[in-house]
Design a protein around this motif. Structure first.
Motif, PDB file in Angstrom:
ATOM      1  N   GLY A   1       0.804  -1.219   0.000  1.00  0.00           N
ATOM      2  CA  GLY A   1       0.000   0.000   0.000  1.00  0.00           C
ATOM      3  C   GLY A   1       0.833   1.262   0.000  1.00  0.00           C
ATOM      4  O   GLY A   1       1.983   1.278   0.398  1.00  0.00           O
ATOM      5  N   GLY A   2       0.230   2.338  -0.481  1.00  0.00           N
ATOM      6  CA  GLY A   2       0.885   3.641  -0.480  1.00  0.00           C
ATOM      7  C   GLY A   2       2.141   3.676  -1.323  1.00  0.00           C
ATOM      8  O   GLY A   2       2.206   3.109  -2.392  1.00  0.00           O
ATOM      9  N   PHE A   3       3.149   4.334  -0.813  1.00  0.00           N
ATOM     10  CA  PHE A   3       4.395   4.532  -1.541  1.00  0.00           C
ATOM     11  C   PHE A   3       5.134   3.220  -1.795  1.00  0.00           C
ATOM     12  O   PHE A   3       5.856   3.076  -2.772  1.00  0.00           O
ATOM     13  CB  PHE A   3       5.298   5.493  -0.764  1.00  0.00           C
ATOM     14  N   VAL A   4       4.952   2.238  -0.921  1.00  0.00           N
ATOM     15  CA  VAL A   4       5.663   0.970  -1.050  1.00  0.00           C
ATOM     16  C   VAL A   4       5.365   0.301  -2.384  1.00  0.00           C
ATOM     17  O   VAL A   4       6.213  -0.369  -2.962  1.00  0.00           O
ATOM     18  CB  VAL A   4       5.314   0.029   0.133  1.00  0.00           C
ATOM     19  N   GLU A   5       4.160   0.481  -2.920  1.00  0.00           N
ATOM     20  CA  GLU A   5       3.805  -0.149  -4.185  1.00  0.00           C
ATOM     21  C   GLU A   5       4.686   0.316  -5.332  1.00  0.00           C
ATOM     22  O   GLU A   5       4.859  -0.384  -6.318  1.00  0.00           O
ATOM     23  CB  GLU A   5       2.337   0.106  -4.525  1.00  0.00           C
ATOM     24  N   ALA A   6       5.245   1.499  -5.234  1.00  0.00           N
ATOM     25  CA  ALA A   6       6.094   2.017  -6.300  1.00  0.00           C
ATOM     26  C   ALA A   6       7.489   1.400  -6.263  1.00  0.00           C
ATOM     27  O   ALA A   6       8.248   1.528  -7.214  1.00  0.00           O
ATOM     28  CB  ALA A   6       6.198   3.532  -6.183  1.00  0.00           C
ATOM     29  N   LEU A   7       7.854   0.747  -5.189  1.00  0.00           N
ATOM     30  CA  LEU A   7       9.186   0.183  -5.034  1.00  0.00           C
ATOM     31  C   LEU A   7       9.173  -1.321  -5.291  1.00  0.00           C
ATOM     32  O   LEU A   7       8.183  -1.991  -5.035  1.00  0.00           O
ATOM     33  CB  LEU A   7       9.699   0.437  -3.614  1.00  0.00           C
ATOM     34  N   LEU A   8      10.298  -1.832  -5.763  1.00  0.00           N
ATOM     35  CA  LEU A   8      10.434  -3.271  -5.937  1.00  0.00           C
ATOM     36  C   LEU A   8      10.845  -3.906  -4.630  1.00  0.00           C
ATOM     37  O   LEU A   8      11.588  -3.314  -3.846  1.00  0.00           O
ATOM     38  CB  LEU A   8      11.504  -3.583  -6.979  1.00  0.00           C
ATOM     39  N   GLY A   9      10.389  -5.113  -4.414  1.00  0.00           N
ATOM     40  CA  GLY A   9      10.840  -5.856  -3.255  1.00  0.00           C
ATOM     41  C   GLY A   9      12.251  -6.362  -3.475  1.00  0.00           C
ATOM     42  O   GLY A   9      12.800  -6.283  -4.581  1.00  0.00           O
ATOM     43  N   SER A  10      12.861  -6.898  -2.446  1.00  0.00           N
ATOM     44  CA  SER A  10      14.256  -7.324  -2.543  1.00  0.00           C
ATOM     45  C   SER A  10      14.447  -8.463  -3.543  1.00  0.00           C
ATOM     46  O   SER A  10      15.423  -8.479  -4.295  1.00  0.00           O
ATOM     47  CB  SER A  10      14.780  -7.739  -1.170  1.00  0.00           C
ATOM     48  N   VAL A  11      13.521  -9.416  -3.586  1.00  0.00           N
ATOM     49  CA  VAL A  11      13.642 -10.530  -4.531  1.00  0.00           C
ATOM     50  C   VAL A  11      13.487 -10.038  -5.961  1.00  0.00           C
ATOM     51  O   VAL A  11      14.288 -10.373  -6.844  1.00  0.00           O
ATOM     52  CB  VAL A  11      12.617 -11.643  -4.207  1.00  0.00           C
ATOM     53  N   SER A  12      12.469  -9.224  -6.212  1.00  0.00           N
ATOM     54  CA  SER A  12      12.255  -8.687  -7.554  1.00  0.00           C
ATOM     55  C   SER A  12      13.450  -7.873  -8.013  1.00  0.00           C
ATOM     56  O   SER A  12      13.925  -8.009  -9.147  1.00  0.00           O
ATOM     57  CB  SER A  12      11.007  -7.802  -7.598  1.00  0.00           C
ATOM     58  N   GLN A  13      13.949  -7.031  -7.146  1.00  0.00           N
ATOM     59  CA  GLN A  13      15.074  -6.174  -7.505  1.00  0.00           C
ATOM     60  C   GLN A  13      16.323  -7.010  -7.786  1.00  0.00           C
ATOM     61  O   GLN A  13      17.049  -6.760  -8.750  1.00  0.00           O
ATOM     62  CB  GLN A  13      15.358  -5.171  -6.402  1.00  0.00           C
ATOM     63  N   TYR A  14      16.584  -8.016  -6.988  1.00  0.00           N
ATOM     64  CA  TYR A  14      17.736  -8.877  -7.204  1.00  0.00           C
ATOM     65  C   TYR A  14      17.626  -9.587  -8.553  1.00  0.00           C
ATOM     66  O   TYR A  14      18.597  -9.661  -9.310  1.00  0.00           O
ATOM     67  CB  TYR A  14      17.867  -9.896  -6.076  1.00  0.00           C
ATOM     68  N   CYS A  15      16.437 -10.097  -8.859  1.00  0.00           N
ATOM     69  CA  CYS A  15      16.230 -10.789 -10.136  1.00  0.00           C
ATOM     70  C   CYS A  15      16.427  -9.847 -11.318  1.00  0.00           C
ATOM     71  O   CYS A  15      17.057 -10.208 -12.316  1.00  0.00           O
ATOM     72  CB  CYS A  15      14.840 -11.414 -10.189  1.00  0.00           C
ATOM     73  N   VAL A  16      15.905  -8.634 -11.219  1.00  0.00           N
ATOM     74  CA  VAL A  16      16.046  -7.662 -12.306  1.00  0.00           C
ATOM     75  C   VAL A  16      17.522  -7.394 -12.591  1.00  0.00           C
ATOM     76  O   VAL A  16      17.941  -7.287 -13.745  1.00  0.00           O
ATOM     77  CB  VAL A  16      15.309  -6.345 -11.962  1.00  0.00           C
ATOM     78  N   HIS A  17      18.328  -7.305 -11.556  1.00  0.00           N
ATOM     79  CA  HIS A  17      19.739  -6.936 -11.730  1.00  0.00           C
ATOM     80  C   HIS A  17      20.670  -8.111 -12.022  1.00  0.00           C
ATOM     81  O   HIS A  17      21.770  -7.891 -12.523  1.00  0.00           O
ATOM     82  CB  HIS A  17      20.240  -6.197 -10.491  1.00  0.00           C
ATOM     83  N   HIS A  18      20.265  -9.350 -11.736  1.00  0.00           N
ATOM     84  CA  HIS A  18      21.188 -10.470 -11.865  1.00  0.00           C
ATOM     85  C   HIS A  18      20.721 -11.594 -12.791  1.00  0.00           C
ATOM     86  O   HIS A  18      21.487 -12.525 -13.037  1.00  0.00           O
ATOM     87  CB  HIS A  18      21.479 -11.066 -10.481  1.00  0.00           C
ATOM     88  N   ALA A  19      19.514 -11.562 -13.285  1.00  0.00           N
ATOM     89  CA  ALA A  19      19.005 -12.648 -14.124  1.00  0.00           C
ATOM     90  C   ALA A  19      19.724 -12.683 -15.473  1.00  0.00           C
ATOM     91  O   ALA A  19      20.081 -11.645 -16.024  1.00  0.00           O
ATOM     92  CB  ALA A  19      17.502 -12.488 -14.341  1.00  0.00           C
ATOM     93  N   PRO A  20      19.891 -13.872 -16.017  1.00  0.00           N
ATOM     94  CA  PRO A  20      20.533 -14.018 -17.320  1.00  0.00           C
ATOM     95  C   PRO A  20      19.562 -13.783 -18.485  1.00  0.00           C
ATOM     96  O   PRO A  20      19.916 -13.992 -19.640  1.00  0.00           O
ATOM     97  CB  PRO A  20      21.017 -15.475 -17.305  1.00  0.00           C
ATOM     98  N   CYS A  21      18.356 -13.346 -18.154  1.00  0.00           N
ATOM     99  CA  CYS A  21      17.325 -13.134 -19.170  1.00  0.00           C
ATOM    100  C   CYS A  21      16.490 -11.904 -18.760  1.00  0.00           C
ATOM    101  O   CYS A  21      16.606 -11.423 -17.644  1.00  0.00           O
ATOM    102  CB  CYS A  21      16.424 -14.370 -19.267  1.00  0.00           C
ATOM    103  N   PRO A  22      15.646 -11.407 -19.658  1.00  0.00           N
ATOM    104  CA  PRO A  22      14.757 -10.305 -19.271  1.00  0.00           C
ATOM    105  C   PRO A  22      13.822 -10.716 -18.129  1.00  0.00           C
ATOM    106  O   PRO A  22      13.441 -11.877 -18.013  1.00  0.00           O
ATOM    107  CB  PRO A  22      13.952 -10.023 -20.541  1.00  0.00           C
ATOM    108  N   VAL A  23      13.465  -9.745 -17.282  1.00  0.00           N
ATOM    109  CA  VAL A  23      12.590 -10.004 -16.135  1.00  0.00           C
ATOM    110  C   VAL A  23      11.408  -9.033 -16.189  1.00  0.00           C
ATOM    111  O   VAL A  23      11.598  -7.837 -16.375  1.00  0.00           O
ATOM    112  CB  VAL A  23      13.345  -9.798 -14.797  1.00  0.00           C
ATOM    113  N   VAL A  24      10.215  -9.565 -16.025  1.00  0.00           N
ATOM    114  CA  VAL A  24       8.998  -8.761 -15.920  1.00  0.00           C
ATOM    115  C   VAL A  24       8.549  -8.826 -14.466  1.00  0.00           C
ATOM    116  O   VAL A  24       8.425  -9.925 -13.912  1.00  0.00           O
ATOM    117  CB  VAL A  24       7.873  -9.287 -16.839  1.00  0.00           C
TER     118      VAL A  24
END
Length: 62
Positions: free
Chosen positions: A34-57
């Motif tokens: 809720g609120g501002f938190v929805e605009a931020l990525l969680g730690s798992v999502s953020q880690y995957c976005v930065h380290h995955a060997p493929c595109p991440v949605v």
């Protein structure tokens, strides 16, 4: 699409599976609180976005 249950740190398990299966795209869900938190990525999502060997949605879970 495949569903699997593993006992590991979530981000590590997702990235290990991406490496093993040579996936073209990884989709992860973001569970905002809720609120501002929805605009931020969680730690798992953020880690995957930065380290995955493929595109991440990142999709917000409703």
């Amino acid at each position: 699409m495949e569903q699997r249950v593993v006992r590991d740190h979530a981000a590590r398990a997702l990235l290990d599976a991406a490496h093993e299966q040579e996936v073209d795209l990884r989709v992860v869900r973001h569970f905002g609180h809720g609120g501002f938190v929805e605009a931020l990525l969680g730690s798992v999502s953020q880690y995957c976005v930065h380290h995955a060997p493929c595109p991440v949605v990142v999709r917000h879970a409703v």
